[in-house]
Scaffold this motif. Structure first.
Motif, mmCIF file in Angstrom:
data_model
loop_
_atom_site.group_PDB
_atom_site.id
_atom_site.type_symbol
_atom_site.label_atom_id
_atom_site.label_comp_id
_atom_site.label_asym_id
_atom_site.label_seq_id
_atom_site.Cartn_x
_atom_site.Cartn_y
_atom_site.Cartn_z
ATOM 1 N N PHE A 1 5.137 -11.173 8.578
ATOM 2 C CA PHE A 1 4.178 -11.058 7.483
ATOM 3 C C PHE A 1 3.098 -10.023 7.807
ATOM 4 N N GLN A 2 2.613 -10.069 9.040
ATOM 5 C CA GLN A 2 1.542 -9.129 9.376
ATOM 6 C C GLN A 2 2.068 -7.709 9.429
ATOM 7 N N GLY A 3 3.367 -7.561 9.706
ATOM 8 C CA GLY A 3 3.939 -6.229 9.674
ATOM 9 C C GLY A 3 4.040 -5.708 8.248
ATOM 10 N N GLU A 4 4.368 -6.604 7.314
ATOM 11 C CA GLU A 4 4.589 -6.178 5.935
ATOM 12 C C GLU A 4 3.297 -6.040 5.141
ATOM 13 N N PHE A 5 2.369 -6.956 5.374
ATOM 14 C CA PHE A 5 1.142 -6.952 4.565
ATOM 15 C C PHE A 5 -0.050 -6.674 5.451
ATOM 16 N N SER A 6 0.014 -5.555 6.170
ATOM 17 C CA SER A 6 -0.971 -5.390 7.232
ATOM 18 C C SER A 6 -2.403 -5.323 6.730
#
Ligand SMILES: Nc1ncnc2c1ncn2[C@@H]1O[C@H](COP(=O)(O)OP(=O)(O)OP(=O)(O)O)[C@@H](O)[C@H]1O
Ligand SMILES: [Mg+2]
Lengths: 352, 373, 331
Positions: free
Chosen positions: A309-314
């Motif tokens: 998630f943090q990679g996609e919605f940084s």
């Protein structure tokens, strides 16, 4: 206790009563600095997780989660944000209609007929404390976090249960029976304590693929069930249970499995509890192995999901922090209630 | 039915043989005590009977059934352990019920048996407590209760009193004896305390280094110990052993030269081949008569008076082996003073020091009425 | 009363369930005999151990000596020492760029530096904290708990918390602004990001080692300190001549343990630095193995395994030292 508790004496207790030395001061400085260092990042993340999306990237940040106050003003469809404005030395609250460069058009909410133009440097937003619960509800409903959460709970629960039973049975055999190959088996199991996952992760992955457990929650449960640490810990504990109890149960016509289930397991409860706590923490926090084994989103655990998630919605820090905090909560609760158990458990076994 | 037959039992732990060729048969309803010094194999023998330990060779029959290959539960025995081995996480009631539940007894039947046992042992008030909430004596009774509810053919006890204090031990001893009188089931009881053995047993089995030394009633063992070991082991203080030489035989028995110009005539079987042989004459402390004129010269070292009885410690003149004599009533000889001691003639035991065996006494000389002086 | 009923019900349910499980196992016991029951108790454990621990260890070497991208060892061509040769081919080991597997050597050097700094910093911090907590200080339990708390957190959570703390809009920059220092994007700077990987690692694990050292300190007999006090030893002499020598074995064990774990740094650094960034500034050896084997579609299992074997050898040496020390301590 002959004398009562003296809070002042307690708080000022030092190496030598009646004398405060430089080392005492340094000690206290170190402890307080350390406490702040531990707490500040965590508390900061916690507070931030309640900030609305618009607020979270404001710099410099506010400490507590706040949000702009809005009012509906006659003649305007949408609610307008409230600002404290200084005009001609007088301070009043006005609603902002629009903003152009360094100028903003403001109206008085009471008499909205005549907008005035105000310099933006002379105004500041009116804010109130808030808790942006949508940071928590959105990921759980709109994204897959509920699935991640369910997966994590499932893995943690099932893996812990299996770990307890499978290793307790092995420990029972290794502590309470005499049979051929006993010592060899024990040494074999204990020797694997030394081999970390990082060294065998490629072949371990192959085995998981081979038995068809890849990209399945069982693929992260089953391979970690048999644990040398658990066998060792439980065996040491079971050795302290007197053999006469088992013999008494045999005379009492109990089958061997019944002895295990009705006598040994209940008497091993303290060690099982320690093991259960560690197992829960370990499963809940585990990252590398699930990262390797799981590939489709619907199978992600919370940790892997959070990472993805943090990679996609940084930039969506409000969501990331809320989910981070959610995953931290159970661990913190376990810690608050079982702190003593855990620290003595670690000091006693060197386990982690 | 609860008789037991052991045939040629041997037991080894690896290279160490702890029981050698044990043969023993016990009749139904008997109270049998295994006694012997620590490490002689009493517990091992008991655990073999229970089925907790395999045998290396031999046969075991309980109530006429061959039980060698049966589990403890199938042997219809119950056991009371030295540490009691009560299940610490179960209430007293659950402790008593556990065995019956395992045997799939009906709930009401379990209830009836527990209540009966609890009444018999006066543990009703504690039924819902955990073992750790009981005193040593109460735990002990619960342990016995757990055996009783099973209604076994044979009760096995392994030093059940050794964790109790002296007063409680005497009381519980009496209670177990009473229990045996009431239920009349075969009981096998292991102890290394000879007082327990003498007071409780119908039949005593004396074990030493994995061998049976002698089997008999307490009186038989006391009156006619088969060898030096049994003579020394039973009786407190132990039997005095005096060096002697056989000098003659006549119809009533043999004559011993005791030194100091003293000869004793014994009721021992005459055997002319023994003339001139060195033997040991055994006399229990209580079986000396003390006088000023005749007998062996005895030098008093010190005495212990218990008010109603007195033990006098000393040596024969010019010798160093301690001799103990027992006198009824208070008696206070001055240390260093000299007494003359003579044994009661028909209380004398004679042993061959080479084989350790007793030389049998003539059959007619039995008067059990004053056996315990 | 309600609670008791519920407990009773759960108990009865468990009993019922157990009854179902018990019957076949008891039947098995009747069939196999009591003597063989321990094997039955061991069976599930040994089965899982065999499949998921011993089998991987056994085939680990098989991977290292084969090439190709097939998953199963039997499908892979034997390449002898090629993988090792590829890893070790280098003009100058000090310049990773000159090596055939420059990523591997970058990771090795990064790991070495990390281990050096992390071990020193963690050990010092843990030792100081343990010494302070060992004194008769107020609220010792509270502080011990506080320092220990991060140990229980997940590496992902820790990575994210710190990432946010160090963000351009984070709290640290806010502090710096108050001091008049311009904001910095710490995690995009090579030096700062390496520094904070160590900081986070110390923050994460220090409590664990503190606890072990504290246990060691508390095992030192109190009368030694009393004797030293009577001998008029200064606090510093007491520390240098009594406490530290007696704590020595514990310190050594902690040192080795720390090294073993530091070499395997991955999770929190991976999350904190977005996979080893900036560039390869925080790319460590486990990350290299992970990326070779799973990170891309290349699936270079052979190369990854060869690297694993090399790392395993280092860890083995460290472990043997640790065991040696453990045995020495016992005697
Ligand atoms: N499991 C075992 N392995 C090896 N030797 C054993 C074992 N159990 C008992 N022994 C040995 O067998 C011998 C007899 O032991 P046992 O327990 O029967 O003695 P005991 O007569 O009951 O002694 P005590 O009065 O001290 O209880 C001892 O020498 C003991 O060391
Ligand atoms: Mg014994």
């Amino acid at each position: 206790m002959s004398h009562g508790f003296n809070p002042i004496g307690f708080l000022t207790r030092t190496r030598r009563p009646g004398r405060i030395e430089i080392t005492d001061i340094l000690s206290w400085l170190w402890l307080i600095a350390g406490t702040l260092a531990v707490l500040v990042p965590v508390v900061w993340a916690g507070l931030s997780s309640f900030k609305p999306a618009a607020e979270i990237t404001r710099f410099p940040p506010t400490l507590l989660p706040r949000t702009a106050v809005e009012t509906s003003v006659q003649g305007y469809e949408k609610p307008l944000s409230l600002w404290t404005v200084t005009i001609d030395g007088k301070t009043r609250e006005m609603a902002m209609v629009r903003r152009i460069g360094l100028k903003a058009q403001m109206v008085d909410p009471q008499s909205p007929e005549a907008p005035v133009s105000v310099d933006v440097r002379a105004m500041s937003p009116v804010q109130k404390l808030t808790a942006a619960t949508e940071n928590y509800t959105d990921p759980l409903t709109r994204f897959d976090f509920l699935t991640f959460l369910k997966n994590s709970v499932f893995v943690t629960f099932v893996a812990t249960l299996l770990t307890l039973i499978v290793n307790a049975m092995a420990a029972f055999a290794l502590s309470k029976y005499r049979f051929r190959g006993k010592n060899a088996i024990f040494v074999l199991i204990i020797s694997t304590l030394m081999i970390p996952l990082t060294v065998v992760m490629v072949p371990a992955y192959l085995v998981v693929v081979g038995v068809g457990l890849v990209d399945s929650l069982w693929g992260i449960i089953i391979p970690t069930v048999a644990s040398p640490t658990a066998v060792f810990l439980l065996r040491q504990y079971m050795l302290t249970i007197p053999d006469e109890l088992i013999e008494a149960a045999r005379v009492d016509a109990a089958s061997e499995f019944r002895i295990f289930w009705r006598i040994i397991l209940p008497l091993t409860a303290p060690a099982l509890a320690v093991l259960a706590i560690f197992s829960v923490l370990w499963r809940w926090n585990d990252f590398l192995w699930p990262l390797i084994v799981l590939s489709s989103r619907e199978n992600f655990t919370l940790q892997v999901g959070l990472n993805a998630f943090q990679g996609e919605f940084s930039v969506q820090w409000h969501y990331i922090l809320a989910m981070t905090f959610l995953s931290l909560l159970p661990v913190t609760a376990v810690f608050l209630f079982l702190q003593k158990y855990i620290t003595t458990g670690i000091a006693g076994t060197g386990m982690k | 039915m609860g008789n037991l037959k052991l045939t040629n039992i041997s037991k080894s732990f690896g290279a160490l043989t702890v029981l050698h060729d044990i043969n023993l048969s016990i009749d139904d309803g008997k109270f049998v005590v295994f006694v012997g010094p620590s490490g002689c194999g009493k517990s091992t023998l008991l655990r073999i009977i229970a089925g907790l330990e395999d045998i290396t060779t031999g046969e075991i029959e309980i109530s006429g059934r061959d039980v060698v290959h049966l589990s403890p539960a199938e042997r219809k025995i119950a056991m009371v352990f030295q540490s009691y081995a009560l299940y610490p996480h179960m209430s007293v009631r659950k402790n008593l019920a556990f065995g019956l539940e395992n045997l799939r007894f009906k709930r009401d039947e379990i209830e009836v048996r527990i209540n009966e046992a609890a009444r018999m042992l006066a543990i009703e008030p504690y039924l819902d407590r955990k073992p750790r909430q009981l005193s040593g004596g109460q735990r002990q009774r619960v342990a016995i209760g757990r055996a009783i509810v099973r209604n076994p053919d044979i009760f096995l006890f392994d030093e059940p009193l050794s964790n109790l204090d002296a007063a409680l031990r005497v009381q519980t001893r009496a209670e177990i004896t009473k229990l045996h009188r009431d239920i009349k089931t075969t009981m096998i009881y292991v102890t290394h305390d000879q007082v327990e053995a003498m007071t409780m047993a119908d039949q005593i089995v004396v074990l030493n280094s994995g061998r049976i030394e002698q089997v008999g009633t307490p009186l038989e063992l006391f009156e006619r110990p088969k060898n030096l070991f049994v003579a020394g082991f039973l009786g407190s203080p132990r039997m005095n052993m005096l060096k002697a030489t056989v000098i003659g035989m006549h119809d009533d028995g043999m004559t011993l030269d005791m030194g100091y110009g003293t000869t004793w005539t014994t009721g021992i079987e005459p055997d002319t081949s023994m003339i001139g042989k060195a033997v040991l004459a055994g006399v229990r402390p209580a079986h000396f008569s003390v006088s000023e004129q005749d007998g062996l010269p005895f030098v008093v070292q010190y005495y212990e008076s218990l008010g109603t009885e007195t033990y006098v410690y000393g040596t024969l003149e010019g010798q160093s082996d301690q001799i103990i004599i027992h006198q009824a009533g208070h008696f206070s000889p001055a240390p260093g003073s000299r007494l003359k001691i003579t044994p009661l003639p028909d209380r004398l035991h004679v042993f061959d020091p080479e084989t350790g065996l007793a030389i049998p006494r003539k059959a007619k000389q039995r008067d059990e009425a004053h056996a315990f002086a | 009363m309600r609670l008791l009923e519920v407990r009773d019900m759960i108990g009865r349910l468990a009993g019922l369930l157990m009854g179902i499980v018990e019957a076949p196992i008891n039947a098995l016991e009747g069939f196999m005999g009591r003597k063989r029951m321990p094997y039955l108790f061991l069976a599930p454990n040994l089965l899982l151990f065999g499949i998921f621990t011993f089998l991987p260890i056994a085939i680990a070497a098989g991977y290292a000596f084969t090439g190709g991208t097939e998953l199963f060892v039997s499908d892979r061509p034997f390449v002898g020492f090629d993988n090792f040769r590829q890893l070790l081919a280098c003009e100058d080991y000090l310049r990773p760029g000159s090596c055939r597997e420059s990523l591997f050597w970058t990771a090795i050097w990064n790991t070495l530096w990390f281990v050096a700094f992390n071990v020193t910093a963690t050990l010092l911090a843990a030792l100081v904290t343990a010494l302070i907590l060992n004194r008769a200080i107020a609220a010792r339990g509270f502080f011990r708990a506080i320092f220990f708390y991060p140990v229980l957190l997940s590496p992902v959570v820790i990575g994210l918390i710190w990432k946010w703390f160090l963000d351009r809009n984070g709290l640290l920059n806010a502090f710096l602004q108050i001091l008049g220092v311009p904001p910095e994007i710490f995690l995009l700077d090579v030096g700062w990001s390496r520094f904070f990987v160590v900081v986070v690692s110390v923050w994460f694990h220090m409590g664990f080692y503190t606890l072990i050292l504290l246990a060691g300190l508390q095992a030192i007999p109190k009368d030694l300190y009393e004797a030293a006090a009577i001998d008029a030893a200064s606090p510093r002499r007491t520390l240098l001549r009594i406490t530290l020598p007696l704590l020595g074995p514990n310190l050594l064990v902690v040192l080795i343990l720390l090294m073993i774990r530091s070499v395997q740094i991955f999770d929190e650094a991976w999350v904190l630095t977005n996979g080893g960034g900036p560039g390869t500034a925080n790319s460590f050896i486990v990350q290299y193995i992970y990326q070779m084997a799973f990170g891309s579609d290349l699936r270079l299992f052979g190369l990854a395994s060869a690297a694993s074997v090399l790392m395993g050898l280092v860890l083995l040496v460290l472990t043997l030292i640790q065991l040696r020390l453990g045995r020495k301590m016992e005697s």
